[in-house]
Design a protein around this motif. Structure first.
Motif: not given
Ligand code: UDP
Ligand code: MG
Length: 318
Positions: A101, A125, A128, A130, A199-202, A207
């Motif tokens: 991330q 960030r 995000r 998310e 901030r990238d996605a996972r 999580s």
């Protein structure tokens, strides 16, 4: 580049990250190939239940750049990072999540700032990727924390950062049990700067922070860096006592000029509010002492010196 004395350390905590491990390694390899300074990568296995530990171990046996720390059980992200900081040998230490991330490639930007003389470069960030709820909660949390915290904790910055060895040493030496690293990092001071990033996605998996862990992290942030909650009780107590006195005077006035006050009830209400206020105030007073004990027990250094000039020469204090 492999070396006995790395200049750069990457500290990466991992908890059940076997799904993304291969991708993480390939991204790191590509990055390290571009770095001319000697690097080490410290993986901390925070008591994973899948085969993350095994993968880490295989890699560390095959390649000396990888240094693994296996915690005896799951202690939590903040503790895993703390362990990594303790063993990092580089002059510059980059802390990032293992789920990609935090883009490792930001290294070059971070490194540039550190070479310009900064001690801490942290990621802010900007966006995000998310869920809406998570984003909204984080957004609110950082704003509330900033408004009540005793010193400024930058908005929307997590643990993704690059710090100098001296900052890492100070953080490791801070013996507090409830660790809110992003707050501790900003408490340390020196020259700090934030760099915005998306901030990238996972990369894969879910999580690893449970709702309970997130709540704990949030409360560590609030209670370790703010005295507002306890001051709030004092303020509430004083407000109650004042309103009880105002209410008393008002009933007295009604009694004298209008005589429309029921017998007994106002007196009862007055006493209840007054004593409620006194109790709240007492909690606040006790809280002030507890808070002082707490900050004493945390045993943080009283101050940190960035440099002194003695006899016309700069002296750097460790
Ligand atoms: N992590 C850890 N211990 C934990 C929970 C998480 O070491 O108890 C690691 C996890 O493997 C990841 C990083 O901490 O590398 C951040 O965790 P996560 O991505 O789950 O948190 P989120 O990004 O959702 O806040
Ligand atoms: Mg994550």
């Amino acid at each position: 580049m492999v070396a006995e004395h790395p200049k750069i350390s990457f500290v990466i905590p991992l908890y059940n990250e076997s799904e993304i491990f291969t991708e993480l390694i390939s991204r790191l390899r590509k990055l390290i190939d571009r770095i001319t300074d000697p690097c080490e990568i410290i993986f901390i296995d925070d008591g994973s239940k899948d085969n993350t530990a095994l993968l880490m171990q295989e890699l560390a046996y095959a390649d000396k750049k990888y240094h693994c720390i296996f915690l005896s059980r799951n202690f939590g992200h903040q503790f895993a990072v703390s362990a990594g900081l303790e063993f990092a040998m580089g002059e510059y230490i980059m802390v990032l999540d293992g789920d990609l991330q935090d883009p490792p490639e930001l290294f070059f930007e971070f490194y540039k700032k550190l070479s310009e003389g900064y001690d801490v470069v942290y990621g802010i960030r900007k966006k995000r990727k998310e869920g809406v709820l998570k984003r909204a909660t984080y957004y609110l949390f950082y704003r509330i924390l900033k408004s009540i915290s005793a010193y400024s904790i930058p908005l929307d910055s997590g643990d993704f950062a690059m710090i100098t060895k001296r900052v890492a040493k100070i953080i490791v030496k801070m013996p507090e049990q409830s660790r809110f690293l992003r707050g501790m990092r900003s408490w340390v001071g020196f020259k700090q700067i934030g760099i915005e990033y998306e901030r990238d996605a996972r990369g894969a998996g879910d999580s690893k922070y449970s709702f309970r862990q997130l709540l704990k992290l949030g409360s560590d942030g609030v209670f370790n860096f703010s005295t507002f909650p306890i001051k709030f009780f004092t303020i509430l107590g004083v407000c109650c006592m004042m309103s009880s006195v105002i209410y008393f005077l008002y009933t007295l006035y009604r009694k004298m000029f209008y005589n429309d006050v029921p017998v007994g009830f106002p007196a009862l209400l007055f006493v209840i509010i007054l004593f409620g206020g006194i109790q709240l105030l007492s909690i606040g007073v006790i809280g002030e002492y507890v808070q002082r004990i707490f900050s004493q027990v945390k045993n943080r250094p009283l101050y940190l010196i960035s440099k002194r000039v003695v006899n016309g020469k700069d002296v750097a204090d460790e």
